[in-house]
Every structure is written in C-alpha cells, then in structure tokens.
Design a protein around this motif. Structure first.
Motif, short mmCIF file in Angstrom:
data_model
loop_
_atom_site.label_atom_id
_atom_site.label_comp_id
_atom_site.label_asym_id
_atom_site.label_seq_id
_atom_site.Cartn_x
_atom_site.Cartn_y
_atom_site.Cartn_z
N TYR A 237 -40.24 -18.02 6.35
CA TYR A 237 -41.17 -16.98 5.90
C TYR A 237 -42.15 -17.53 4.88
O TYR A 237 -43.37 -17.29 4.97
N ASP A 238 -41.65 -18.28 3.91
CA ASP A 238 -42.53 -18.86 2.90
C ASP A 238 -43.59 -19.76 3.54
O ASP A 238 -44.75 -19.78 3.09
N ARG B 192 -40.63 -11.94 8.66
CA ARG B 192 -39.95 -11.23 7.56
C ARG B 192 -38.61 -10.64 7.98
O ARG B 192 -37.65 -10.63 7.18
N THR C 283 -34.61 -19.09 7.36
CA THR C 283 -35.46 -17.89 7.44
C THR C 283 -36.21 -17.64 6.14
O THR C 283 -37.37 -17.23 6.16
N ASP C 284 -35.57 -17.90 5.01
CA ASP C 284 -36.28 -17.79 3.73
C ASP C 284 -37.45 -18.77 3.69
O ASP C 284 -38.59 -18.41 3.37
N THR D 205 -46.37 -13.90 9.66
CA THR D 205 -45.70 -13.54 8.42
C THR D 205 -44.89 -12.25 8.60
O THR D 205 -43.74 -12.16 8.16
N ARG D 206 -45.49 -11.26 9.24
CA ARG D 206 -44.79 -9.98 9.44
C ARG D 206 -43.58 -10.15 10.36
O ARG D 206 -42.51 -9.58 10.13
#
Length: 593
Positions: free
Chosen positions: A400-401, A429, A396-397, A425-426
């Motif tokens: 998102y990146d 998050r 998930t990190d 992106t939203r």
C-alpha cells in the motif's frame, strides 16, 4: 489509462537463478525447466496484460449491480472469465483427478501475481474458488470431493468463504449463524454473513459457499464452530443442478476499492448445508482456506505495488519538470524528465527494491508450501506457518505504501481519476484489512507463531540466515560489505527483539503485544534482506559466467545494494520501539484519548 507488463524475466530469474527449482528434490520440480516455465508465464502474461488489465478501469468505474437478486458484473468480465476457464488457469496446481494440471504451487503463485496485478477485483473470483476447493480437498469426504471439486477446479462453479457477521469479525466465537441437524444428515443454515467477496455474481452456474455456523448444543465460543458446504443451487445425485437453495444476496457493499468484485451481505434462511470435516472443528477446516488466502492477499499487496511502480516509472521518464541540478540532461526540451531528480529516484528505488524483494519472498515461501504438501515435510509446514503473517501483514502494508509513493510521482495528476493511479491505492488498501487485519497478523506472529513447537521454527529461520552468511562470507569484500554485513546486523536486531519478548513478555504480556506490529515489520525486512542477499549472489554468479544480459544483473545488484543500505536498517528503529515496552503505549486511560 494505466498499462501492465508481466515481469516474466524477473520471475524466471527468481525461480531458476535464485531458487534453482529444477535442482530441488521436491516432487515435480525436475520438470520445471526454464523453457517450460517461460512458456507458462508468457501465456499468463498475455492474458493479464491484454485481457484483464484493460478491464481493471472498467471494473472500477462500473462496479457490480444487484438486480432482482442477481449481481451483474462489469462489462467484459464474463467474457474474460470464459477465457480464463478455457485456458484452465484456475486449476493450474489442483489434482488431475478433478480436472487440474497438478503443477506445483510455486507456479500458481507466480501466475497469481500477474493476474492480481492486472486486475485484483477480477482475480478474486477464481482465487477464492481455489481456496474453497483446497478446503474441500483437505477436509471433505470422497463423495464431497467428487460432487464439488471437478466443477470448482474448472470454475464452472465458484466458491466463497463466509466468516464475518454484523456483530463479529475477528472474534468468531461470537457468531450467531445456526445449523440445525436434519433427518437426511444435512443441516439447515440460518443467519447472516457480511463482507462476502464474490458472494453472488453472473459468471458461474453455481456458487459453493463455505459457511461457519454453530450446531445446536455446541460448546461456547470458537470451540463450537463448524464448517458447512452451502451451495446456491442444490445438486442431485447425478451432479445436475436442482432447486435454488435458501441463500440470497441482500445487499452489495459500497467500497473504497475493488469495485469489480461483488462484496455481498449473504442471508441464509434455512439453507441446506453439508458438514465439512468434523463437527465443532470448523476453524481447523476453514484455516486451510484462510492460510492460503492470507498468502494470496500478501501477493495482492505486492502486485498492486508492482503495477503502480510500472506506471510511475513510465511517467517519470516521460514527464518534463525542472532541470537536473548537476547539468541539463534534455537540452532539446524545455525541461528534464522527472527521473533525473534524486527524490524521484529515491521513491522509484523504494518501489523497485520492495517489489523485486517481495516477489522472491513469496516464491520462496511457495516452495516451502510445495515441500510441505508434496513431501509431507512438517518442518517446511512449520516454517511457512511462521512466515504467513509476515507475508500477509508486511507485504500488504508495504505494498500500500508503495502505491502511494507511485501516486506521488505523478504529482497532481496522481490525484486525478483519469490517470488511474488512485485505483491502485484504493484497491491495495483492503489487503491490509481482510483475511485478518494486519494488527491481528502481528498478534498471531508474536502471540502464537514464535512459540510454536517450542520456538523450533523461528530458530530454524535464524539458522537459515546464519548458514547463508557463513557459507558466503570472506569470498568478496564488496559482497560482505554490501549484502552480508547489513543482513547480519538486521538478523541480530530481530533476535534481540525476540529475546526482549522472552525476558519481558511473560510477566507483562503487553510488553510483547505492544511491540508485535514492529516485530512483524522487522521480520519482513529481514526476510527481504535475505532474499536480496540471495539475489545478489545469483546476479554475481551470472556475471562471472559471462551472462548475455549484463545490464539485467548489474541492475539487480544495484537495486539490492539500495535495499540493504536504505531499507534494511529500519530494523534498528523497530527494535528501539519494541524495547521501549508497553509503558508509552498503555500510559493513557481510555477516557483520556
């Protein structure tokens, strides 16, 4: 508007070329022939790309609305949910006796990626139901299973999980929701829960809430928590819906993303609930759902990276900007396409190598879950338990990146809503936060999972890496250099970090906890490095056997080399941070921040 194409060819490659599922001894895997899985993925892909993906922007713009106690979902969601149910997709891997198809979990995971990529907010309605049904299947009585599972497996009724309260999130021992025993064996549930995804909506006849609460007189803290089945509508002995229960949605949260999913404040006012599992053992039962959800959230991170990458790639090929410094590539146009520029290619290769490596990682983990459940293999269960915080936190990190990188490819257009990139992106998050924030995942990994069963499972992981390298070295110098060498170096970094924790974490636990986040990411890189080495081996084998799609396998090798050369060396940075200890992290007094 963004589009989505299901990565069916890549799913087939991982399952059949890399994991060789039909050659596995897991019950039911011998039936997963390539033609069979291809047919499933093609149908799921059509539903994802043609039905769910077009509703993604609709859900984002319209959101959900609370009207007179009922949540109205976005335009088209109800009709799409009916199509999902008609195709029996929610019960893909559930037992046949409750209306499921009893396919392996690995197939459900592959299909789940497609649905989450097409429309993450929509997928949560049936995804959470699956988790709630799994908890009832594992911990419910025969009567509870017969009462709730058939309708939940079909998604005629949906499910939720209710943990968080206004004053407590991760520290669930602080919860105040109470359960008062009743004369008929039920409990009266009173309290408030927040951040309840799909807590109220208009797409199902009933909603079955799994609620954590404390029975009067229970032990203090987390040891006094129990789990209850609390339906929106009570169910009579014949299975028919009865009176409305004392549970209601008091508010819809306004969120950064996943607008198409109803995130509710749920109020319980003496609602009738039924104990699930043993009294005061609620966390054990809830973790059946939470662990499944954490892997599902990891898939969400991967899926948002995938759909964002697909659209960024199309844009990079189409958008004309500047000239290639090595020579004009589009002489008939005013400029060359973005994709000629090295920095754009760097970004796209970061995205591509992550999504393909992450996909292999979660499917490999899914085979371990199948082995644990279908073969009662405790070692497989222990290994996937070790890897669960890595799957959730790292994917998930990084996911998102990658959506940010995809957005960046668009330049200014990536910041404009009409292009749709900001939604990825939203939406991505939240995956870093819910089902246990990623910092908590890292603490769980280092503080609990590494030492589980005397460190047996982390040692088993290192042995898997070591054995793979040993079995495949000295065959080809290029493969040794491009894949095995980087994997061996990264694995040594990971082992050195573990050794540092052992030598320095006992006397001062902060030495371990300060490095936990870096360790989680280091572990994730090593897992993807292992997957890329395995995929590289499979691609080389296919080319040696004169595969028809040469370009696919050569592309796979080039992408793998990129990850091993440009991403996997990050383990060295993480190791340096870990070995700096707690000093730099804990140096300031709280007042000096």
């Amino acid at each position: 508007m963004p589009t989505y194409t299901a990565p069916t060819k890549d799913l087939q490659f991982v399952l059949h070329d890399v994991l060789n599922i039909t050659g596995d001894t897991i019950t039911g895997y011998d039936e997963l022939e390539a033609d069979f899985t291809s047919a499933i993925f093609d149908e799921a892909g059509k539903l994802a790309s043609e039905v769910l993906a077009p509703l993604n922007t609709v859900g984002d713009k319209e959101g959900c609305k609370l009207e007179n106690g009922v949540v109205r979902t976005p335009t088209g969601f109800k009709e799409a949910f009916e199509q999902l149910k008609e195709g029996a997709w929610p019960g893909l891997d559930m037992p046949e006796e409750y209306g499921g198809q009893n396919l392996p979990y690995v197939i459900n995971t592959a299909v789940g990626e497609m649905f989450a990529a097409a429309n993450q907010a929509f997928g949560m309605y049936h995804g959470l139901t699956h988790g709630a049904a799994s908890a009832i299947l594992a911990h419910g009585t025969d009567q509870q299973k017969q009462t709730w599972l058939p309708k939940m497996v079909s998604c005629e009724w949906t499910g939720t999980m209710n943990l968080t309260e206004p004053h407590c999130g991760t520290d669930l021992g602080l919860m105040r929701t109470k359960a008062e025993p009743q004369d008929d064996g039920s409990y009266a549930i009173t309290g408030q829960k927040i951040f309840i995804s799909a807590g109220e909506h208009d797409m199902a006849d009933n909603i079955v809430h799994l609620v954590l609460a404390k029975i009067a007189g229970a032990p203090e803290g987390i040891k006094g928590v129990s789990l209850f089945i609390v339906p929106k509508f009570l169910v009579d002995e014949n299975g028919s819906l009865g009176a409305r229960n004392g549970v209601s949605c008091g508010k819809l949260e306004e969120k950064m993303g996943i607008h198409g999913n109803s995130t509710c404040v749920m109020n319980y006012d003496g609602a009738t609930g039924y104990l699930l599992g043993e009294a005061h053992k609620g966390m054990r039962a809830m973790f059946t759902m939470m662990n499944e959800a954490r892997i599902g959230v990891g898939v969400q991170g991967l899926s948002q990276a995938e759909v964002a990458y697909q659209n960024a790639l199309d844009y990079a090929k189409d958008r004309l900007q500047g000239r290639d410094v090595t020579g004009v590539k589009n002489p008939d146009g005013p400029a060359d396409p973005l994709i000629v520029h090295p920095d754009i290619r760097r970004s796209l290769m970061d995205q591509k190598s992550f999504t393909e490596g992450g996909r292999a990682f979660v499917l490999w983990a899914a085979t371990m879950i199948d082995r644990a459940h279908r073969e009662s293999d405790k070692d497989a269960d222990g290994l996937v338990s070790l890897l669960t915080p890595v799957i959730k936190g790292f994917l998930t990190d990084q996911g998102y990146d990658m959506t940010v990188k995809a957005q960046q490819v668009y330049g200014g257009h990536g910041y404009i809503e009409e292009w749709g990139m900001s939604q990825f992106t939203r939406d991505a998050r939240i995956a870093m936060i819910y089902e246990g924030a990623n910092g908590v995942q890292a603490l769980d990994l280092v503080g609990r999972k590494l030492a589980s069963d005397g460190g047996k499972h982390v040692m088993a992981f290192f042995e898997i890496v070591k054995s793979f390298i040993k079995e495949n070295q000295d065959h080809d110098a290029d493969f040794d250099r491009d894949f095995l060498g980087p994997l061996k170096a990264a694995s040594k970094d990971l082992q050195a970090a573990g050794m540092y924790f052992m030598q320095n974490g006992t006397q001062n636990p902060n030495n371990a906890l300060s490095g936990s986040y870096d360790f989680m990411h280091m572990f994730g890189h090593v897992c993807l490095g292992l997957m890329w080495a395995r995929m590289g081996l499979a691609a080389r084998k296919a080319l040696a056997e004169d595969a028809s799609d040469v370009a696919f396998y050569e592309t796979k090798l080039a992408t793998g080399r990129y990850y091993m050369a440009r991403q996997l060396p990050a383990t060295g940075l993480h190791l340096a941070r870990i070995q700096s200890g707690a000093g730099p992290v804990m140096a300031l007094e709280a007042a000096n921040f």
